[in-house]
Scaffold this active site. Sequence first.
Site, mmCIF file in Angstrom:
data_model
loop_
_atom_site.group_PDB
_atom_site.id
_atom_site.type_symbol
_atom_site.label_atom_id
_atom_site.label_comp_id
_atom_site.label_asym_id
_atom_site.label_seq_id
_atom_site.Cartn_x
_atom_site.Cartn_y
_atom_site.Cartn_z
ATOM 1 N N GLY A 16 -2.988 -2.122 -7.899
ATOM 2 C CA GLY A 16 -3.906 -2.895 -7.058
ATOM 3 C C GLY A 16 -5.367 -2.534 -7.240
ATOM 4 O O GLY A 16 -6.193 -3.396 -7.540
ATOM 5 N N ASP A 43 -10.807 -7.155 -2.800
ATOM 6 C CA ASP A 43 -9.777 -7.795 -3.619
ATOM 7 C C ASP A 43 -8.617 -8.275 -2.753
ATOM 8 O O ASP A 43 -8.056 -9.355 -2.984
ATOM 9 C CB ASP A 43 -9.245 -6.829 -4.684
ATOM 10 N N ASP A 84 -1.429 -1.518 4.810
ATOM 11 C CA ASP A 84 -1.680 -0.485 5.814
ATOM 12 C C ASP A 84 -2.948 -0.895 6.547
ATOM 13 O O ASP A 84 -4.051 -0.750 6.012
ATOM 14 C CB ASP A 84 -1.855 0.878 5.154
ATOM 15 N N ASP A 91 -4.331 -6.627 -7.774
ATOM 16 C CA ASP A 91 -4.503 -7.619 -6.708
ATOM 17 C C ASP A 91 -5.180 -8.870 -7.270
ATOM 18 O O ASP A 91 -4.829 -9.995 -6.913
ATOM 19 C CB ASP A 91 -5.345 -7.058 -5.556
ATOM 20 N N HIS A 141 -10.717 -1.117 -2.537
ATOM 21 C CA HIS A 141 -10.494 -2.447 -3.111
ATOM 22 C C HIS A 141 -10.190 -3.504 -2.036
ATOM 23 O O HIS A 141 -9.610 -4.545 -2.318
ATOM 24 C CB HIS A 141 -9.398 -2.404 -4.176
ATOM 25 N N HIS A 179 0.851 -1.186 0.000
ATOM 26 C CA HIS A 179 0.000 0.000 0.000
ATOM 27 C C HIS A 179 0.885 1.234 0.000
ATOM 28 O O HIS A 179 2.078 1.158 0.323
ATOM 29 C CB HIS A 179 -0.932 -0.020 1.216
ATOM 30 N N ARG A 198 -7.228 -14.949 0.955
ATOM 31 C CA ARG A 198 -7.969 -16.212 1.029
ATOM 32 C C ARG A 198 -7.397 -17.227 0.036
ATOM 33 O O ARG A 198 -7.209 -18.401 0.367
ATOM 34 C CB ARG A 198 -9.459 -15.988 0.748
#
Length: 143
Positions: A55, A90, A80, A60, A87, A8, A96
């Site tokens: 991203g 995402d 962060d 992402d 997002h 980030h 996951r």
Amino acid sequence: MNVALLAHDVKKEEMVNFVIAYKHVFDKHTVFATGSTGTKLMDDAGIHVYRLKSGPLGGDQQIGALVAQNEIDLVIFLRDPLIALAHEPDVTALLRLCDVQCVPVATNIATGEMLVKAMERGDLGWREVIHKYKSYKRSGTEG
């Protein structure tokens, strides 16, 4: 090994310094990164990066697609944790997918360093077995 690096905005400089510190390790592997993180790593850390989209613009998800196909062996995502991002779904999906595919993932510099040192020692060699198995299945020689 294929390594994905994401950061980030407030963590980009930290990622650059991290990669500079472990340049000797990253130079031996294939590095993927999202948008501006990839640009900063190429310009400021001097490593070769396969740069994907930013991203928020789908980067992402592109990294996630590579993880889902077991093409990424390690993810370092300096997040962060103090701000909400548009997002964020995402980001959650990417993390996951790492869990589903058993891809080691670090979300801060401390665990990132542990994973890079493990990669340097060869402790993540088990990921190569996954790639050999995929090649074996693709060749049609499975029983």
